[in-house]
Design an enzyme around this catalytic site. Structure first.
Site, PDB file in Angstrom:
ATOM      1  CE  LYS A 137      -3.480  -7.131   5.828  1.00  0.00           C
ATOM      2  NZ  LYS A 137      -2.813  -7.505   7.178  1.00  0.00           N
ATOM      3  CG  HIS A 165       0.213 -11.507  15.106  1.00  0.00           C
ATOM      4  ND1 HIS A 165      -0.750 -10.717  15.317  1.00  0.00           N
ATOM      5  CD2 HIS A 165       0.359 -11.435  13.779  1.00  0.00           C
ATOM      6  CE1 HIS A 165      -1.425 -10.122  14.031  1.00  0.00           C
ATOM      7  NE2 HIS A 165      -0.583 -10.648  13.070  1.00  0.00           N
ATOM      8  CB  SER A 214      -5.440  -8.113  12.690  1.00  0.00           C
ATOM      9  OG  SER A 214      -4.192  -8.492  13.296  1.00  0.00           O
ATOM     10  NE  ARG A 268      -3.020 -16.069   8.551  1.00  0.00           N
ATOM     11  CZ  ARG A 268      -3.661 -15.002   8.157  1.00  0.00           C
ATOM     12  NH1 ARG A 268      -4.378 -14.422   9.263  1.00  0.00           N
ATOM     13  NH2 ARG A 268      -3.616 -14.248   7.253  1.00  0.00           N
TER      14      ARG A 268
HETATM   15  O1  PNS Z   1       0.781  -8.121   8.374  1.00  0.00           O
HETATM   16  P1  PNS Z   1       0.892  -7.768   7.198  1.00  0.00           P
HETATM   17  O2  PNS Z   1      -0.369  -6.936   6.688  1.00  0.00           O
HETATM   18  O3  PNS Z   1       0.914  -8.849   6.264  1.00  0.00           O
HETATM   19  O4  PNS Z   1       2.462  -7.057   6.855  1.00  0.00           O
HETATM   20  C1  PNS Z   1       2.654  -6.578   5.670  1.00  0.00           C
HETATM   21  C2  PNS Z   1       3.785  -5.685   5.907  1.00  0.00           C
HETATM   22  C3  PNS Z   1       3.985  -4.605   6.628  1.00  0.00           C
HETATM   23  C4  PNS Z   1       5.139  -6.723   6.300  1.00  0.00           C
HETATM   24  C5  PNS Z   1       4.524  -5.566   4.468  1.00  0.00           C
HETATM   25  O5  PNS Z   1       3.415  -4.623   3.743  1.00  0.00           O
HETATM   26  C6  PNS Z   1       5.805  -4.704   4.058  1.00  0.00           C
HETATM   27  O6  PNS Z   1       6.874  -5.185   4.298  1.00  0.00           O
HETATM   28  N1  PNS Z   1       5.747  -3.333   4.133  1.00  0.00           N
HETATM   29  C7  PNS Z   1       7.072  -2.631   3.917  1.00  0.00           C
HETATM   30  C8  PNS Z   1       6.977  -2.005   2.500  1.00  0.00           C
HETATM   31  C9  PNS Z   1       7.822  -2.868   1.893  1.00  0.00           C
HETATM   32  O7  PNS Z   1       9.022  -3.249   2.040  1.00  0.00           O
HETATM   33  N2  PNS Z   1       7.510  -3.139   0.445  1.00  0.00           N
HETATM   34  C10 PNS Z   1       8.234  -4.014  -0.473  1.00  0.00           C
HETATM   35  C11 PNS Z   1       7.997  -5.706  -0.009  1.00  0.00           C
HETATM   36  S1  PNS Z   1       6.620  -6.282  -0.713  1.00  0.00           S
END
Ligand code: PNS
Length: 165
Positions: A41, A17, A130, A92
């Site tokens: 998750k 990150h 993570s 990645r």
């Molecule tokens: O590190 P991650 O777990 O891949 O992050 C995912 C994250 C938090 C960026 C994603 O789940 C997110 O954007 N959540 C907010 C909810 C949202 O807007 N969902 C609609 C888009 S799919």
């Protein structure tokens, strides 16, 4: 002013990150790191406040450019509220692609006025996540190759506490 949002779970922040943050601050005037919970998750190990603290501590080198906020609700609402024009995500490997593509298209449907851009970390972080870090530390391994010392300490404390309970 070019403002980008870098959203993620950051549970916890890793060298991967931080590699993306370093690349993003070279491209944008301001970077807002936004902590959200990924509903796909399992329950996060660290609270949002703990994750914010770890990000603040480990991004001191760019403290004039980087701010940390929490995400409640949809990412597109956060982008609108902050006035950011771009979402930054790390990519990645090919395995990340489908999920990222899905998110871009969903976000674009919700609000087509901003772009998502993808940055590739240094090859040494391609495998790093993570989840891997939590598994290593949870099984008694050393996290120093994966996370900064401050985060490694928080991980040790967290797993010690979880074992004592
Ligand atoms: O590190 P991650 O777990 O891949 O992050 C995912 C994250 C938090 C960026 C994603 O789940 C997110 O954007 N959540 C907010 C909810 C949202 O807007 N969902 C609609 C888009 S799919």
């Amino acid at each position: 002013m070019k403002t980008a949002i870098y959203p993620g779970s950051f549970d916890p922040i890793t060298f991967g990150h931080l590699d993306i943050i370093e690349r993003a601050v070279a491209l944008f005037d301001r970077l807002i790191v936004v902590i959200g919970d990924n509903l796909r998750k399992t329950h996060p190990l660290f609270s949002v406040e703990e994750r914010m603290e770890m990000i603040r501590e480990t991004t001191q080198a760019w403290k004039d450019l980087v701010t940390v906020e929490k995400l409640d609700g949809l990412l597109v609402n956060k982008v609108q509220a902050t006035g950011a024009q771009t979402i930054v995500r790390g990519l990645r490997a090919a395995t990340d692609f489908d999920y990222e593509f899905e998110m871009v298209l969903a976000n674009r449907r919700l609000d087509p006025s901003f772009e998502s851009v993808f940055l590739m970390p240094n090859s040494q972080y391609i495998y790093l996540s993570s989840s891997i870090v939590k598994e290593v530390v949870g099984l008694g391994g050393d996290a120093s190759a994966f996370v900064p010392p401050f985060v490694a300490r928080k991980l040790r404390e967290k797993f010690k506490k979880n074992t004592v309970q």
